[in-house]
Design a protein around this motif. Structure first.
Motif, PDB file in Angstrom:
ATOM      1  N   ASN A   1      -3.848   3.381   0.046  1.00 49.70           N
ATOM      2  CA  ASN A   1      -4.350   3.225  -1.177  1.00 49.70           C
ATOM      3  C   ASN A   1      -3.379   1.155  -1.229  1.00 49.70           C
ATOM      4  OD1 ASN A   1      -6.024   5.418  -2.203  1.00 49.70           O
ATOM      5  ND2 ASN A   1      -3.953   6.425  -2.344  1.00 49.70           N
TER       6      ASN A   1
ATOM      7  N   TYR B   1      -2.449  -2.453  -8.760  1.00 51.40           N
ATOM      8  CA  TYR B   1      -4.122  -1.452  -8.589  1.00 51.40           C
ATOM      9  C   TYR B   1      -3.562  -0.529  -8.818  1.00 51.40           C
ATOM     10  CZ  TYR B   1      -5.495  -5.540  -5.529  1.00 51.40           C
ATOM     11  OH  TYR B   1      -6.556  -7.434  -5.332  1.00 51.40           O
TER      12      TYR B   1
ATOM     13  N   SER C   1       0.277   5.595   1.207  1.00 47.32           N
ATOM     14  CA  SER C   1      -0.180   6.536   1.064  1.00 47.32           C
ATOM     15  C   SER C   1       0.089   7.951   0.755  1.00 47.32           C
ATOM     16  CB  SER C   1      -0.588   6.481   2.980  1.00 47.32           C
ATOM     17  OG  SER C   1      -1.229   7.630   3.686  1.00 47.32           O
TER      18      SER C   1
ATOM     19  N   THR D   1      -5.058   7.349   5.289  1.00 48.02           N
ATOM     20  CA  THR D   1      -5.778   6.254   3.854  1.00 48.02           C
ATOM     21  C   THR D   1      -4.767   5.949   3.725  1.00 48.02           C
ATOM     22  OG1 THR D   1      -5.888   8.123   2.657  1.00 48.02           O
ATOM     23  CG2 THR D   1      -7.961   7.872   3.873  1.00 48.02           C
TER      24      THR D   1
ATOM     25  N   ASP E   1      -5.570   3.902 -10.614  1.00 47.79           N
ATOM     26  CA  ASP E   1      -6.079   4.625 -11.456  1.00 47.79           C
ATOM     27  C   ASP E   1      -6.749   3.399 -12.476  1.00 47.79           C
ATOM     28  OD1 ASP E   1      -5.097   6.699  -9.845  1.00 47.79           O
ATOM     29  OD2 ASP E   1      -3.671   7.402 -11.357  1.00 47.79           O
TER      30      ASP E   1
ATOM     31  N   TYR F   1       0.662  -1.155   0.559  1.00 44.30           N
ATOM     32  CA  TYR F   1      -0.137  -0.034   0.306  1.00 44.30           C
ATOM     33  C   TYR F   1       0.545   1.693  -0.114  1.00 44.30           C
ATOM     34  CZ  TYR F   1      -3.686  -3.315   2.235  1.00 44.30           C
ATOM     35  OH  TYR F   1      -4.328  -4.133   1.739  1.00 44.30           O
TER      36      TYR F   1
END
Length: 202
Positions: free
Chosen positions: A141, A173, A133, A139, A175, A131
């Motif tokens: 992503n 993963y 951030s 949060t 956009d 991930y």
């Protein structure tokens, strides 16, 4: 911390077992039978006041049961949780369930069996997720998922089924649409044990 004073933090979980101690008082004693990495936090610049955490990796470990390994597409279909190991030991053929003891007087399986610590784990690595951030970890992503698949091949001889790393598959993963990448297989070959016997001149 690396040479640029950038910190990486590693987080672990552990599997606690018990053995029977008869020194002094006959009682169970707890010990750490195994451990596994669960999370890595990357890139905190400790030399910069107020620096935020930009990236992390999460590693998920699950029970090493035959039911979960039977899932044909673990990346696409999350299988149900494993059955309880105490009530379904046959679901864990390569776990020494006879050496597991919960430390209570009600667990009579400990009697006469586990007078010493033994080291193993009941889990296997299921997936790795990365991930990023932009707000210091408020949060996250998803960036990449590494999905593993395991098996329990049964070799010739008396060893029995043993955990085998079958393949790994990645999902990216971003956009746009998620990108499912091809499987990377780990193919094995059966070989005779290389330990020599008495009288073996080879």
């Amino acid at each position: 911390m690396d040479a640029n004073e950038v910190e990486n933090a590693y987080f672990y979980d552990k599997f606690v077992n018990h053995y029977r101690s008869i020194v002094g008082t006959d009682q169970p004693r707890a010990y750490d039978a195994g451990s596994y990495l669960t999370r890595i936090e990357y890139g905190r610049a400790s030399q910069i006041p107020g620096a935020l955490l930009p990236a992390k990796v999460e590693l998920k470990c699950v029970g090493r049961c035959v039911e979960r390994m039977a899932e044909a597409d673990p990346l696409g279909d999350e299988p149900p949780p494993c059955p309880g190991i105490s009530s379904n030991p046959e679901s864990y053929p390569d776990v020494p369930t006879d050496l597991m003891y919960d430390g209570t007087a009600a667990d009579s399986d400990c009697a006469g069996m586990t007078y010493y610590p033994t080291f193993f784990t009941t889990d296997m690595l299921w997936d790795i997720k990365t991930y990023v951030s932009n707000d210091g970890g408020n949060t996250w992503n998803p960036a990449m998922q590494y999905q593993t698949k395991h098996g329990l091949p049964n070799p010739d001889g008396t060893i029995g089924k043993t955990l085998w790393f079958d393949y790994i598959q990645r999902m990216g993963y971003g956009d746009g649409p998620d990108q499912r990448l091809p499987v990377i297989n780990f193919n094995g070959e059966w070989l005779d044990n290389q330990v020599g016997a008495c009288g073996d001149s080879g």
